[in-house]
Scaffold this motif. Structure first.
Motif, mmCIF file in Angstrom:
data_model
loop_
_atom_site.group_PDB
_atom_site.id
_atom_site.type_symbol
_atom_site.label_atom_id
_atom_site.label_comp_id
_atom_site.label_asym_id
_atom_site.label_seq_id
_atom_site.Cartn_x
_atom_site.Cartn_y
_atom_site.Cartn_z
ATOM 1 N N LEU A 1 -7.077 0.294 -12.530
ATOM 2 C CA LEU A 1 -8.239 -0.480 -12.960
ATOM 3 C C LEU A 1 -7.832 -1.627 -13.884
ATOM 4 N N LYS A 2 -6.788 -1.419 -14.663
ATOM 5 C CA LYS A 2 -6.286 -2.472 -15.541
ATOM 6 C C LYS A 2 -5.833 -3.688 -14.721
ATOM 7 N N ASP B 1 -13.105 -0.874 -3.829
ATOM 8 C CA ASP B 1 -11.873 -1.282 -3.133
ATOM 9 C C ASP B 1 -10.637 -0.802 -3.882
ATOM 10 N N THR B 2 -10.672 -0.910 -5.199
ATOM 11 C CA THR B 2 -9.526 -0.530 -6.024
ATOM 12 C C THR B 2 -9.278 0.971 -5.976
ATOM 13 N N LEU B 3 -10.330 1.753 -6.117
ATOM 14 C CA LEU B 3 -10.169 3.204 -6.129
ATOM 15 C C LEU B 3 -9.818 3.759 -4.752
ATOM 16 N N SER B 4 -10.313 3.117 -3.694
ATOM 17 C CA SER B 4 -10.043 3.636 -2.355
ATOM 18 C C SER B 4 -8.565 3.571 -1.998
ATOM 19 N N SER B 5 -7.818 2.731 -2.697
ATOM 20 C CA SER B 5 -6.387 2.615 -2.416
ATOM 21 C C SER B 5 -5.556 3.685 -3.128
ATOM 22 N N GLN C 1 -22.169 -5.640 -10.852
ATOM 23 C CA GLN C 1 -21.665 -6.745 -10.044
ATOM 24 C C GLN C 1 -20.221 -6.499 -9.598
ATOM 25 N N ARG C 2 -19.508 -5.675 -10.327
ATOM 26 C CA ARG C 2 -18.096 -5.410 -9.999
ATOM 27 C C ARG C 2 -17.924 -4.086 -9.263
ATOM 28 N N GLN C 3 -19.011 -3.491 -8.817
ATOM 29 C CA GLN C 3 -18.942 -2.187 -8.161
ATOM 30 C C GLN C 3 -18.112 -2.234 -6.878
ATOM 31 N N SER C 4 -18.232 -3.288 -6.085
ATOM 32 C CA SER C 4 -17.451 -3.356 -4.846
ATOM 33 C C SER C 4 -15.958 -3.495 -5.154
#
Length: 71
Positions: free
Chosen positions: A60-61, A22-26, A15-18
């Motif tokens: 991620l934190k 978004d977080t990693l793409s930055s 459920q938190r994949q999106s």
């Protein structure tokens, strides 16, 4: 350019994949990433060119995803 592969144990849910995407793409220097949803540790594999593991952990934190580097 040398590619690094970083491997992390996480508490991700599908459920938190999106949010993860978004977080990693930055993050600069990230080439690609994947999550092993079958593994109980929800292993996150990150391929990068010179991205420190601590940068991934800290990012991620910020979005409340627990992440611990595996050796």
């Amino acid at each position: 350019m040398t590619m690094e592969v970083l491997v992390f144990k996480t508490d991700l849910t599908q459920q938190r994949q999106s949010l993860l995407s978004d977080t990693l793409s930055s993050l600069g220097g990230l080439l690609r990433w994947s999550v092993d949803w079958e593994d109980c540790d929800r292993v996150l594999r990150v391929e990068s060119d010179n991205l420190p593991s601590q940068a991934v952990i800290e990012r991620l934190k910020l979005v409340k995803i627990r992440c611990e580097e595996l050796s």
